[in-house]
Design a protein around this motif. Structure first.
Motif, short mmCIF file in Angstrom:
data_model
loop_
_atom_site.label_atom_id
_atom_site.label_comp_id
_atom_site.label_asym_id
_atom_site.label_seq_id
_atom_site.Cartn_x
_atom_site.Cartn_y
_atom_site.Cartn_z
N MET A 1 -1.72 -22.89 -29.92
CA MET A 1 -1.22 -22.59 -28.60
C MET A 1 -2.40 -22.36 -27.67
O MET A 1 -3.32 -21.61 -28.01
N LEU A 2 -2.38 -23.02 -26.51
CA LEU A 2 -3.44 -22.88 -25.52
C LEU A 2 -2.97 -21.98 -24.39
O LEU A 2 -1.93 -22.24 -23.79
N SER A 3 -3.73 -20.96 -24.08
CA SER A 3 -3.44 -20.11 -22.94
C SER A 3 -4.20 -20.66 -21.74
O SER A 3 -5.43 -20.70 -21.74
N LEU A 4 -3.46 -21.06 -20.72
CA LEU A 4 -4.06 -21.65 -19.53
C LEU A 4 -3.93 -20.70 -18.36
O LEU A 4 -2.93 -19.99 -18.23
N SER A 5 -4.95 -20.70 -17.49
CA SER A 5 -4.97 -19.75 -16.38
C SER A 5 -5.13 -20.41 -15.02
O SER A 5 -5.07 -19.72 -14.00
N GLY A 6 -5.38 -21.71 -15.00
CA GLY A 6 -5.64 -22.38 -13.73
C GLY A 6 -7.07 -22.21 -13.26
O GLY A 6 -7.42 -22.64 -12.16
N GLU A 7 -7.92 -21.60 -14.08
CA GLU A 7 -9.32 -21.40 -13.74
C GLU A 7 -10.18 -22.48 -14.39
O GLU A 7 -9.73 -23.16 -15.31
N PRO A 8 -11.43 -22.64 -13.94
CA PRO A 8 -12.30 -23.67 -14.52
C PRO A 8 -12.48 -23.57 -16.04
O PRO A 8 -12.70 -24.59 -16.70
N VAL A 9 -12.34 -22.39 -16.61
CA VAL A 9 -12.51 -22.23 -18.05
C VAL A 9 -11.42 -22.97 -18.84
O VAL A 9 -11.60 -23.27 -20.02
N ASP A 10 -10.32 -23.34 -18.17
CA ASP A 10 -9.25 -24.06 -18.85
C ASP A 10 -9.74 -25.33 -19.53
O ASP A 10 -9.28 -25.68 -20.61
N ARG A 11 -10.67 -26.03 -18.90
CA ARG A 11 -11.12 -27.29 -19.52
C ARG A 11 -11.79 -27.05 -20.87
O ARG A 11 -11.64 -27.85 -21.78
N HIS A 12 -12.45 -25.92 -21.03
CA HIS A 12 -13.05 -25.57 -22.31
C HIS A 12 -11.97 -25.23 -23.34
O HIS A 12 -12.07 -25.59 -24.51
N VAL A 13 -10.94 -24.54 -22.89
CA VAL A 13 -9.81 -24.20 -23.76
C VAL A 13 -9.13 -25.48 -24.25
O VAL A 13 -8.85 -25.64 -25.44
#
Length: 148
Positions: A1-13
């Motif tokens: 499960m990927l937790s997404l936040s809409g921040e630039p770190v999402d691409r790393h996730v």
């Protein structure tokens, strides 16, 4: 499960999650949680916040599709992001949660982790991976912000 936040770190996730999924031949679920404060009911339509979440989930789908990984997406509303993520991981029977951690420093220079990551580390019944944003990306973003 990927937790997404809409921040630039999402691409790393997303990238990390895709590597895990390809190695284990498993499917991914991308989750964006709209945090609802106490001024609103949990069922209120928070259109602007939901739009940010929808964009983050669309980015996850597109990024995963490029490497031939399928991502199912969920947009949730909850009072607490960490609790919602752990509850959803339990409901899905997730093997792992992948969380992004933007590199942020509080006033005084102390590294800030927020509340979601510690909550997931303490309460999730599955593995928890934390993908921290590289410092250089954070510093670049901060310098771009101060110039505008």
């Amino acid at each position: 499960m990927l937790s997404l936040s809409g921040e630039p770190v999402d691409r790393h996730v997303i990238d990390f999650g895709c590597k895990l999924a390809r190695a284990d031949r498993t499917e991914l679920v991308g989750v964006y949680v709209v945090e609802v404060d106490w001024r609103h009911g949990l069922d209120d339509d928070l259109e602007a916040e939901r739009e940010v979440g929808s964009r983050a989930l669309d980015v996850a789908e597109a990024r995963a599709e490029r490497v031939k990984v399928r991502v199912e997406t969920l947009l949730l509303q909850a009072r607490d992001v960490g609790a919602a993520l752990v509850d959803e991981a339990v409901a899905l029977g997730a093997d792992a949660i992948v969380l992004g951690l933007p590199y942020k420093v509080r006033f005084g220079g102390e590294f800030a982790m927020g509340q979601t990551v510690p909550y997931a580390l303490k309460n999730a019944p599955c593995r928890v991976f934390v993908v921290r944003e590289p410092v250089a990306e954070s510093e670049q973003r901060d310098s771009d912000t101060t110039r505008t």
